[in-house]
Design a protein around this motif. Sequence first.
Motif, PDB file in Angstrom:
ATOM      1  N   GLU A 122       2.164  58.547  -8.323  1.00 22.95           N
ATOM      2  CA  GLU A 122       3.085  59.064  -9.353  1.00 22.95           C
ATOM      3  C   GLU A 122       4.539  59.006  -8.890  1.00 22.95           C
ATOM      4  OE1 GLU A 122      -0.075  62.127 -11.463  1.00 22.95           O
ATOM      5  OE2 GLU A 122       1.601  62.963 -10.302  1.00 22.95           O
ATOM      6  N   LEU A 123       4.769  59.382  -7.642  1.00 25.33           N
ATOM      7  CA  LEU A 123       6.139  59.366  -7.123  1.00 25.33           C
ATOM      8  C   LEU A 123       6.673  57.933  -7.026  1.00 25.33           C
ATOM      9  CD1 LEU A 123       5.975  62.085  -4.297  1.00 25.33           C
ATOM     10  CD2 LEU A 123       7.208  62.232  -6.473  1.00 25.33           C
ATOM     11  N   ALA A 124       5.799  57.012  -6.616  1.00 26.22           N
ATOM     12  CA  ALA A 124       6.216  55.606  -6.505  1.00 26.22           C
ATOM     13  C   ALA A 124       6.601  55.055  -7.879  1.00 26.22           C
ATOM     14  CB  ALA A 124       5.102  54.771  -5.871  1.00 26.22           C
ATOM     15  N   ILE A 125       5.766  55.355  -8.879  1.00 24.14           N
ATOM     16  CA  ILE A 125       6.051  54.877 -10.241  1.00 24.14           C
ATOM     17  C   ILE A 125       7.362  55.486 -10.756  1.00 24.14           C
ATOM     18  CG2 ILE A 125       5.257  54.932 -12.653  1.00 24.14           C
ATOM     19  CD1 ILE A 125       3.554  53.020 -11.103  1.00 24.14           C
ATOM     20  N   LEU A 126       7.551  56.757 -10.481  1.00 25.97           N
ATOM     21  CA  LEU A 126       8.786  57.432 -10.907  1.00 25.97           C
ATOM     22  C   LEU A 126      10.014  56.710 -10.350  1.00 25.97           C
ATOM     23  CD1 LEU A 126       9.501  60.177 -12.371  1.00 25.97           C
ATOM     24  CD2 LEU A 126       9.859  61.088 -10.067  1.00 25.97           C
ATOM     25  N   LYS A 127       9.957  56.362  -9.067  1.00 24.57           N
ATOM     26  CA  LYS A 127      11.111  55.713  -8.438  1.00 24.57           C
ATOM     27  C   LYS A 127      11.261  54.261  -8.914  1.00 24.57           C
ATOM     28  CE  LYS A 127      12.803  59.104  -6.110  1.00 24.57           C
ATOM     29  NZ  LYS A 127      11.855  60.216  -6.004  1.00 24.57           N
ATOM     30  N   ILE A 128      10.153  53.617  -9.239  1.00 29.15           N
ATOM     31  CA  ILE A 128      10.219  52.251  -9.785  1.00 29.15           C
ATOM     32  C   ILE A 128      10.965  52.277 -11.120  1.00 29.15           C
ATOM     33  CG2 ILE A 128       8.785  50.443 -10.845  1.00 29.15           C
ATOM     34  CD1 ILE A 128       6.732  51.038  -8.534  1.00 29.15           C
ATOM     35  N   LEU A 129      10.659  53.279 -11.935  1.00 32.74           N
ATOM     36  CA  LEU A 129      11.347  53.429 -13.224  1.00 32.74           C
ATOM     37  C   LEU A 129      12.815  53.788 -13.011  1.00 32.74           C
ATOM     38  CD1 LEU A 129       8.617  55.371 -15.262  1.00 32.74           C
ATOM     39  CD2 LEU A 129       9.144  52.928 -15.360  1.00 32.74           C
ATOM     40  N   LEU A 130      13.070  54.688 -12.049  1.00 36.29           N
ATOM     41  CA  LEU A 130      14.442  55.107 -11.761  1.00 36.29           C
ATOM     42  C   LEU A 130      15.281  53.924 -11.271  1.00 36.29           C
ATOM     43  CD1 LEU A 130      16.062  57.746 -11.862  1.00 36.29           C
ATOM     44  CD2 LEU A 130      15.408  58.170  -9.493  1.00 36.29           C
ATOM     45  N   GLY A 132      15.109  51.111 -12.444  1.00 39.86           N
ATOM     46  CA  GLY A 132      15.379  50.252 -13.593  1.00 39.86           C
ATOM     47  C   GLY A 132      14.373  49.135 -13.792  1.00 39.86           C
ATOM     48  N   LEU A 133      13.179  49.276 -13.209  1.00 40.35           N
ATOM     49  CA  LEU A 133      12.124  48.283 -13.435  1.00 40.35           C
ATOM     50  C   LEU A 133      11.175  48.798 -14.508  1.00 40.35           C
ATOM     51  CD1 LEU A 133      11.212  47.310  -9.755  1.00 40.35           C
ATOM     52  CD2 LEU A 133      12.202  45.781 -11.468  1.00 40.35           C
ATOM     53  N   PRO A 134      10.578  47.897 -15.292  1.00 40.66           N
ATOM     54  CA  PRO A 134       9.558  48.346 -16.243  1.00 40.66           C
ATOM     55  C   PRO A 134       8.292  48.725 -15.485  1.00 40.66           C
ATOM     56  CG  PRO A 134       9.719  45.951 -16.251  1.00 40.66           C
ATOM     57  CD  PRO A 134      10.796  46.449 -15.322  1.00 40.66           C
ATOM     58  N   SER A 135       7.474  49.610 -16.051  1.00 40.12           N
ATOM     59  CA  SER A 135       6.259  50.040 -15.335  1.00 40.12           C
ATOM     60  C   SER A 135       5.334  48.852 -15.086  1.00 40.12           C
ATOM     61  CB  SER A 135       5.548  51.148 -16.111  1.00 40.12           C
ATOM     62  OG  SER A 135       5.302  50.728 -17.429  1.00 40.12           O
ATOM     63  N   ALA A 137       6.046  46.179 -13.828  1.00 43.48           N
ATOM     64  CA  ALA A 137       6.390  45.515 -12.556  1.00 43.48           C
ATOM     65  C   ALA A 137       5.607  46.095 -11.387  1.00 43.48           C
ATOM     66  CB  ALA A 137       7.888  45.644 -12.282  1.00 43.48           C
ATOM     67  N   ALA A 138       5.037  47.297 -11.581  1.00 46.25           N
ATOM     68  CA  ALA A 138       4.400  48.001 -10.459  1.00 46.25           C
ATOM     69  C   ALA A 138       3.274  47.201  -9.811  1.00 46.25           C
ATOM     70  CB  ALA A 138       3.865  49.356 -10.927  1.00 46.25           C
ATOM     71  N   ILE A 139       2.511  46.451 -10.647  1.00 42.46           N
ATOM     72  CA  ILE A 139       1.342  45.732 -10.101  1.00 42.46           C
ATOM     73  C   ILE A 139       1.688  44.311  -9.657  1.00 42.46           C
ATOM     74  CG2 ILE A 139      -0.419  47.065 -11.355  1.00 42.46           C
ATOM     75  CD1 ILE A 139      -0.397  44.600 -13.377  1.00 42.46           C
ATOM     76  N   LYS A 140       2.980  43.960  -9.777  1.00 42.86           N
ATOM     77  CA  LYS A 140       3.379  42.596  -9.395  1.00 42.86           C
ATOM     78  C   LYS A 140       3.674  42.507  -7.897  1.00 42.86           C
ATOM     79  CE  LYS A 140       4.540  40.622 -13.676  1.00 42.86           C
ATOM     80  NZ  LYS A 140       5.420  41.085 -14.744  1.00 42.86           N
ATOM     81  N   TYR A 141       3.569  41.282  -7.368  1.00 42.75           N
ATOM     82  CA  TYR A 141       3.950  41.020  -5.978  1.00 42.75           C
ATOM     83  C   TYR A 141       5.402  40.542  -5.954  1.00 42.75           C
ATOM     84  CZ  TYR A 141      -0.880  41.653  -4.718  1.00 42.75           C
ATOM     85  OH  TYR A 141      -2.109  42.218  -4.517  1.00 42.75           O
ATOM     86  N   PRO A 142       6.128  40.786  -4.846  1.00 42.40           N
ATOM     87  CA  PRO A 142       7.543  40.411  -4.779  1.00 42.40           C
ATOM     88  C   PRO A 142       7.825  38.973  -5.247  1.00 42.40           C
ATOM     89  CG  PRO A 142       6.995  41.712  -2.853  1.00 42.40           C
ATOM     90  CD  PRO A 142       5.710  41.511  -3.618  1.00 42.40           C
ATOM     91  N   ALA A 143       6.953  38.035  -4.848  1.00 44.25           N
ATOM     92  CA  ALA A 143       7.190  36.623  -5.195  1.00 44.25           C
ATOM     93  C   ALA A 143       7.152  36.380  -6.702  1.00 44.25           C
ATOM     94  CB  ALA A 143       6.168  35.739  -4.497  1.00 44.25           C
ATOM     95  N   GLU A 144       6.562  37.325  -7.446  1.00 42.40           N
ATOM     96  CA  GLU A 144       6.466  37.158  -8.908  1.00 42.40           C
ATOM     97  C   GLU A 144       7.688  37.715  -9.621  1.00 42.40           C
ATOM     98  OE1 GLU A 144       1.952  37.676 -10.121  1.00 42.40           O
ATOM     99  OE2 GLU A 144       2.557  39.318  -8.799  1.00 42.40           O
ATOM    100  N   LEU A 145       8.652  38.243  -8.862  1.00 39.61           N
ATOM    101  CA  LEU A 145       9.827  38.885  -9.471  1.00 39.61           C
ATOM    102  C   LEU A 145      11.090  38.050  -9.270  1.00 39.61           C
ATOM    103  CD1 LEU A 145       9.377  42.541  -8.122  1.00 39.61           C
ATOM    104  CD2 LEU A 145       8.612  41.642 -10.331  1.00 39.61           C
TER     105      LEU A 145
END
Length: 257
Positions: A122-130, A132-135, A137-145
């Motif tokens: 939950e904390l990781a997702i919160l910071k991912i959103l903070l 400015g990434l869409p949720s 993006a959480a399951i993506k690997y760096p190379a896919e971004l």
Amino acid sequence: MITQSPIIEVKDVSVQLGGAWVHQNLNLSVNHGEILAIVGGSGSGKTTLLREMLMLQRPNSGSIRVFEHELMTASSATLLEVQKRWGVLFQENALFSSLTVEENAAFPLREHTKLDDKTIKELAILKILLAGLPSSAAIKYPAELSGGMQKRAGIARAIVLDPALLFLDEPTAGLDPESADAFDELILNLQKTMGLTIVMVTHDLDSLWHVTNRVAFLGEGHVLCVDAMSELVKNPHPLIQAFFRGARGRVVQRRYD
Ligand SMILES: Nc1ncnc2c1ncn2[C@@H]1O[C@H](COP(=O)(O)OP(=O)(O)OP(=O)(O)O)[C@@H](O)[C@H]1O
Ligand SMILES: [Mg+2]
């Protein structure tokens, strides 16, 4: 009024690398809540100064105080405590390529806390959103971004422990102008919402004008001047004038006049 001591205080720091003195009696203080940039010509020692503040490079002499701890003589236990209170975004992001964005963001929580898996997620997702990434993006690997999204994933990881202090090394380097502008906005928002103090190495003139409270100019082994950008550009020192009076500097300054 209560006067607060600086969050970082670098005093009389000297360092010799490859047989040459990179810093000689360098002094710099960073105040609570400010966004301070470090600029200077190539080889002036910007990255070295950042590495010294992070205790990745030990100076030959001098004092470096962070959160009122003297890092030069601190025990490893104190250094660990201090490290937990700062976040770092290295120039090359340094994301783990085999971990998803969420796993990357969660990494410091797994390393430094005893929180359960659900809370960590939950904390990781919160910071991912903070960041400015869409949720999604959480399951993506760096190379896919994209490069800009990778920087944001790096920010999510850097802020996951709610640090007081954030270090950024050339955060907008390699981003297209639109992504760089959006990243500048993110930095400003994070500073406001999290009450962060931010130290960034950058030569991005747009960021310098738009984001910083003060700018420290490195040259001749020390800080030649530290001031608001609007004052710094008026400093008559030849190195400072040469840096800002180049054609690119003038174009950017006109946009912020
Ligand atoms: N590990 C090292 N060994 C030897 N010399 C080094 C080392 N690290 C840095 N230097 C030298 O110290 C000086 C300052 O380097 P530093 O990387 O801090 O500069 P910088 O201001 O970040 O430059 P740039 O804008 O090119 O990134 C340079 O002359 C560099 O060659
Ligand atoms: Mg550098």
